[in-house]
Design an enzyme around this catalytic site. Structure first.
Site, PDB file in Angstrom:
ATOM      1  N   ASP A 177      46.296  29.880  37.245  1.00 53.50           N
ATOM      2  CA  ASP A 177      46.338  30.568  35.785  1.00 53.50           C
ATOM      3  C   ASP A 177      47.277  29.938  34.845  1.00 53.50           C
ATOM      4  OD1 ASP A 177      45.607  31.873  33.624  1.00 53.50           O
ATOM      5  OD2 ASP A 177      46.103  33.779  34.148  1.00 53.50           O
TER       6      ASP A 177
ATOM      7  N   ASN B 195      38.816  29.311  26.628  1.00 52.78           N
ATOM      8  CA  ASN B 195      39.511  29.572  25.406  1.00 52.78           C
ATOM      9  C   ASN B 195      40.280  28.669  24.673  1.00 52.78           C
ATOM     10  OD1 ASN B 195      41.425  29.676  27.470  1.00 52.78           O
ATOM     11  ND2 ASN B 195      42.440  31.705  26.814  1.00 52.78           N
TER      12      ASN B 195
ATOM     13  N   PHE C 129      50.959  36.250  26.381  1.00 51.36           N
ATOM     14  CA  PHE C 129      50.825  36.582  27.774  1.00 51.36           C
ATOM     15  C   PHE C 129      50.705  35.011  28.371  1.00 51.36           C
ATOM     16  CE2 PHE C 129      48.980  40.681  26.735  1.00 51.36           C
ATOM     17  CZ  PHE C 129      49.812  41.393  27.434  1.00 51.36           C
ATOM     18  N   GLY C 130      51.272  35.029  29.536  1.00 53.35           N
ATOM     19  CA  GLY C 130      50.804  33.685  30.627  1.00 53.35           C
ATOM     20  C   GLY C 130      52.136  32.772  30.728  1.00 53.35           C
TER      21      GLY C 130
ATOM     22  N   HIS D  48      42.321  35.937  38.939  1.00 53.17           N
ATOM     23  CA  HIS D  48      43.881  36.580  39.116  1.00 53.17           C
ATOM     24  C   HIS D  48      43.853  38.193  39.460  1.00 53.17           C
ATOM     25  CE1 HIS D  48      42.714  37.498  34.727  1.00 53.17           C
ATOM     26  NE2 HIS D  48      42.939  36.589  34.245  1.00 53.17           N
TER      27      HIS D  48
ATOM     28  N   LEU E 133      44.142  24.373  29.673  1.00 50.97           N
ATOM     29  CA  LEU E 133      44.552  22.781  29.303  1.00 50.97           C
ATOM     30  C   LEU E 133      44.736  22.793  27.903  1.00 50.97           C
ATOM     31  CD1 LEU E 133      42.495  20.603  31.581  1.00 50.97           C
ATOM     32  CD2 LEU E 133      44.793  21.490  32.068  1.00 50.97           C
ATOM     33  N   ARG E 134      44.566  23.813  26.903  1.00 51.36           N
ATOM     34  CA  ARG E 134      44.725  23.946  25.736  1.00 51.36           C
ATOM     35  C   ARG E 134      44.216  22.928  24.693  1.00 51.36           C
ATOM     36  NH1 ARG E 134      45.471  29.141  26.658  1.00 51.36           N
ATOM     37  NH2 ARG E 134      47.758  29.293  27.342  1.00 51.36           N
TER      38      ARG E 134
HETATM   39 ZN   LIG Z   1      42.853  35.979  32.549  1.00 49.69          ZN
HETATM   40 ZN   LIG Z   2      43.561  32.531  32.369  1.00 52.55          ZN
END
Ligand SMILES: [Zn+2]
Ligand SMILES: [Zn+2]
Length: 421
Positions: A303, A93, A321-322, A231, A62-63
């Protein structure tokens, strides 16, 4: 009061599949039955629609705090509600990392104030997710975390994993690992194989993931803790999980919609195809789908990883990534897994509800007295996903412009309609 009428109730927890009305009183379900009446209630006509338990997402970013330019708890949970989710688990994170109770409480308070869905934070396993010292796991549990993880990275060493698991076994918290051998993956941007060679991009071998799954399963056996593989993308990882389950270990796993929909053959010079773990081979994808159908895989998790355009609109090698995922997850499940005949609708709903609930030790079912968290969806509505219309602050998705048959129609959290198409 809210009365959901004329719907088809589908509840994997009791294998219910029947034409039933659902009466909600305040934050809880009051009654289920045929042809219910409640003169004072607001009516939701669910004719032609399916009424299921509220979807739970075990894995999202959710940042907030710290990277609000890409997403906030407010925008992220609004996107989640549009995807049918009533509860989402956010990875630690952020900036600062959710490695102590004060950060956990901050997230919970913000979610209570502006969140469309419930937010269940995941605490860091190590301080700053740096892979050195244990984070304040017990204090974070008291503050509301539902699991621990250093997601974004693996739990750095086998020794640390043992400490985390010893600790979490006693607290009865699942340990979620982003399984990756960093030394083997270093520098890679997509799955290693014929496609990475053709594109001239540095590859990540599939063993980077499965080596770490194997390590974690071994330490799960050593400690008796609950391990959840995030994942999961390769058939070899699935083999480890299947064997672990067979021998009675407390091991669970999740698969993302992009890993059951796309393969490395789909990757092009578009950073919306850059995620970690990378898109896998066709053989891996097909085996994951078998695992989703036969019960080896416990949950579908998004994710959801928003990145503002400025960071993604760069060369493939340099992009983070993402991809985002809330609003397309269930529709991808319907179209790729159910409409293709690979699994029943009941099984798909299970992968979004009771499956992830069981990973966390949280029961979700449609029954009197239970929280009124309900997702109403269509299996035949034709619609097209437009990233530009997303509730997320970010646009990094390979599914922009994709057309679907079926998707979420309404999301009810604690008796309140938070999304309605
Ligand atoms: Zn991950
Ligand atoms: Zn993740």
């Amino acid at each position: 009061m809210l009365l959901i009428k004329n719907g088809r109730v589908l509840d994997p927890s009791s294998r219910t599949d029947a034409a039933l009305d659902v009466l909600i009183d305040g934050e809880r379900i009051a009654k289920l039955g045929a042809n219910l009446n409640a003169p004072d209630a607001e009516i939701f006509n669910a004719k032609g629609l399916i009424v299921g338990p509220g979807f739970i997402d075990l894995h999202c970013h959710l940042r907030e705090p710290g990277q609000e330019v890409s997403e906030t708890i407010e925008t992220g949970t609004r996107a989640a509600a549009r995807g049918g989710f009533t509860a989402v688990c956010c990875m630690p994170n952020t900036q600062p990392v959710n490695d102590r109770a004060s950060v956990t409480r901050g997230i919970m308070e913000r979610a209570a104030a502006v969140g469309s869905t419930r937010v269940w934070p995941i605490g860091a396993a190590s301080t700053g997710s740096k892979g050195e010292a244990l984070a304040e796991i017990a204090a974070m549990k008291d503050a509301g975390i539902v699991a621990v993880s250093d997601d974004g990275k693996p739990i750095a060493t086998a020794r640390l994993m043992r400490q985390v698991m010893d600790y979490c076994r006693d607290l009865d918290l699942p340990v979620i690992d982003h399984c990756e051998d960093s030394s083997l993956a270093a520098g890679g941007v997509m799955r290693e194989g014929a496609r990475s060679i053709r594109l001239g991009l540095q590859g990540i071998p599939s063993q980077s993931e499965s080596i770490c799954v194997g390590r974690d399963v071994e330490i799960g056996a050593l400690t008796g803790a609950r391990l959840h593989v995030a994942h999961m993308s390769t058939m070899k990882s699935l083999e480890y999980v299947r064997a672990a389950k067979k021998s009675g270990l407390r091991v669970t796993c999740e698969v993302t919609p992009h890993h059951f929909t796309l393969t490395d053959e789909d990757v092009r010079y578009d950073t919306s195809y850059k995620m970690n773990p990378p898109l896998a081979s066709r053989e891996d994808r097909d085996e994951l789908i078998k695992g989703l159908a036969d019960g080896s895989v416990d949950a579908i998790a998004t994710d959801h990883a928003p990145h503002q355009p400025a960071t993604k609109d760069v060369e493939f090698d340099r992009a983070p990534f993402g991809i985002t995922g809330f609003e397309t997850a269930f529709a991808l499940g319907l179209n790729e897994l159910v409409h293709t005949g690979r699994m029943s609708l009941m099984r798909l709903v299970e992968l979004f509800t009771t499956g992830p609930g069981r990973v966390l030790g949280i029961e979700r079912k449609l029954a009197p007295g239970e929280p009124a968290d309900i997702t109403i969806f269509s299996t035949d509505l034709a619609w097209t996903f437009r990233a530009s219309e997303s509730a997320s602050k970010s646009r990094n998705t390979p599914f922009d412009g994709r057309s679907f048959k079926g998707g979420p129609m309404a999301t009810i959290v604690a008796g309140r309609i938070v999304f309605r198409r």
